[in-house]
Design an enzyme around this catalytic site. Structure first.
Site, PDB file in Angstrom:
ATOM      1  N   GLN A  38     -17.868  -6.761  -2.434  1.00 61.84           N
ATOM      2  CA  GLN A  38     -16.903  -7.551  -3.193  1.00 61.84           C
ATOM      3  C   GLN A  38     -16.512  -8.844  -2.474  1.00 61.84           C
ATOM      4  OE1 GLN A  38     -13.814  -4.300  -3.105  1.00 61.84           O
ATOM      5  NE2 GLN A  38     -12.374  -5.983  -2.856  1.00 61.84           N
ATOM      6  N   SER A  87       0.405  -8.982   1.671  1.00 58.63           N
ATOM      7  CA  SER A  87      -1.053  -9.006   1.602  1.00 58.63           C
ATOM      8  C   SER A  87      -1.605  -8.824   2.997  1.00 58.63           C
ATOM      9  CB  SER A  87      -1.526 -10.354   1.044  1.00 58.63           C
ATOM     10  OG  SER A  87      -2.909 -10.535   1.317  1.00 58.63           O
ATOM     11  N   HIS A 110       0.835  -1.211   0.000  1.00 56.42           N
ATOM     12  CA  HIS A 110       0.000   0.000   0.000  1.00 56.42           C
ATOM     13  C   HIS A 110       0.865   1.255   0.000  1.00 56.42           C
ATOM     14  CE1 HIS A 110      -2.765  -2.945   2.089  1.00 56.42           C
ATOM     15  NE2 HIS A 110      -3.589  -2.467   1.176  1.00 56.42           N
TER      16      HIS A 110
END
Lengths: 282, 282
Positions: free
Chosen positions: B61, B185, B37
């Site tokens: 989502q 992640s 990020h």
């Protein structure tokens, strides 16, 4: 008036206007202008510093058996009429630039499109919301103006704008009618002179319904029956739907409490005509 | 750094920047920031005059059996990290304002979403394109930055932007890895220390594949077999897919000619991990 074909050029004009602090008003159309279109342009002229009118017969909002090929076109006349109304830019994109090879993105409003025209024209509103989203992104208007003859379209676009957070004010303009009452439509050219009195049955039936309400009728099924019977008495007519529904959710109403949308779709000869009114309890 | 919750306030800031001629860079995130990020924010800071980072765990989502509730969150830490990277506005909208009652509009890319993660996560990309379209309309960035770990997402967003004519440049930034090679992640927190070596099999298998190509292997099925076999040797792993496909269309390739996307999705314990690389013929 400038006529612009290229998406990039249109977007650049819009960017320039934004930087100059101009209010952009936008009227999306499929052309073949009548007084209805011109009234939208007049409203746009009033509301914005610059007025953009788009003219694009959007193939993806037509069903496979509908009148895409036959849809009336007259660019030269349209350009001259738009100019007279004070349009600053007539945006006339080409199909191959709007939907290039590999095109595959669609915007869909899922609930409001299940009613009325959404039933007999599956995919129609998905085509409308997709092209309007594209035009909004290209033109970036502050205000966009739609005709209330396409009442469901107006409600669907308002929902899309709210849901997707477009910073655009949506304005709906009243139906413009011929002197005899027939709602103006580019598709009226399909009517023969023999069919024309039958086409007028739509407008007349709206008045019949309002009179029933004035006299105290509140039951949807009685109004629908009277309207349907009246229309069916006329030759060449084939009713697609006669519906009394909630003006915001478009759900069927059994009874009129304050306001109800009476919406009609009727085939008259080759022309599929729509008309509507808001019935009000006085 | 300003933290903004309200959609209207965010839109007003954006309008102000547009009128002042500022270039707006935008990084959409679901928070729980890691170096991946931060690298996107760094790129945004370089490219724009102002940097907006959104933090929104987008419910639509996630599939019904997915990890929406468990998804890691730490707003205070995220805010501090974003500020250090030079973020001007951290946009943290609330679910009830993003998806109010009656919400019903969706943006869908139809073809590119049929492959890879689209198979095991139906509806996922529709949720992604819808929220990104909304954020684009609120923030109106000139530039938006996505990580290439979510390669398919990057390709899908680029397609949406092109198809819907958003005047936004989409930038993809390289995968950021831990020192041992594990792709960063937010979902890596689900891994136990026992599972961690198995998680590394994804990255290692990408290298094995590139070595095979370097040695002359061109057949997709041989590469896929070697990669799958290698991953399956590790405990806790359950392969969702191992695919060799065209980097633009995402269609399966039988043979590598110049470049091919090798994309993996593997469950390791509770964590569904993805990784990818572009295999190149030298």
């Amino acid at each position: 008036m400038e006529m612009v074909k290229e998406i990039e050029k249109m977007a650049a004009l819009s960017q320039k206007w934004h930087q100059a602090g101009k209010i952009i008003a936008f009227v999306p159309t499929m052309g073949y202008f009548h007084q209805g279109h011109l009234s939208l342009m007049g409203e746009g002229k009033k509301q914005g510093d610059v007025l953009v009118v788009s003219l694009f017969v959007n193939p993806i909002q037509f069903g496979p058996k509908e009148d895409l090929a036959a849809y009336p076109r007259n660019l030269q006349r349209d350009a001259s009429l738009a100019e007279k109304e004070g349009t600053d830019v007539l945006f006339v994109p080409e199909e191959k630039e709007m939907y290039p090879e590999g095109y595959q993105t669609y915007v869909k409003v899922t609930q409001l499109t299940k009613y009325l025209c959404g039933v007999s024209r599956p995919g129609h509103f998905k085509g409308v919301t997709t092209v309007v989203a594209k035009l909004f992104n290209i033109i970036r208007p502050h205000i966009a103006i739609f005709g209330l003859k396409d009442y469901q379209q107006y409600i669907v676009i308002k929902r899309m704008v709210r849901d997707l957070n477009y910073p655009i004010k949506i304005i709906g303009c009243p139906i413009v009618r011929e002197t005899d009452g027939l709602a103006m439509s580019s598709r009226n050219v399909y009517l023969t002179s023999e069919q024309r009195p039958s086409a007028l049955s739509l407008y007349k039936s709206l008045n019949i319904a309002q009179e029933m309400v004035n006299k105290g009728e509140r039951k949807a099924k009685n109004i629908i029956k009277a309207v349907s019977t009246f229309i069916q008495k006329h030759p060449y007519t084939k009713i697609d739907y006669v519906k009394l529904c909630h003006p915001e959710t478009l759900e069927d109403l059994e009874e009129i409490k304050e306001r109800a949308l009476l919406a009609l779709a009727v085939k008259v000869g080759k022309a599929r005509l729509i008309d509507n009114t808001i019935l009000g309890v006085k």
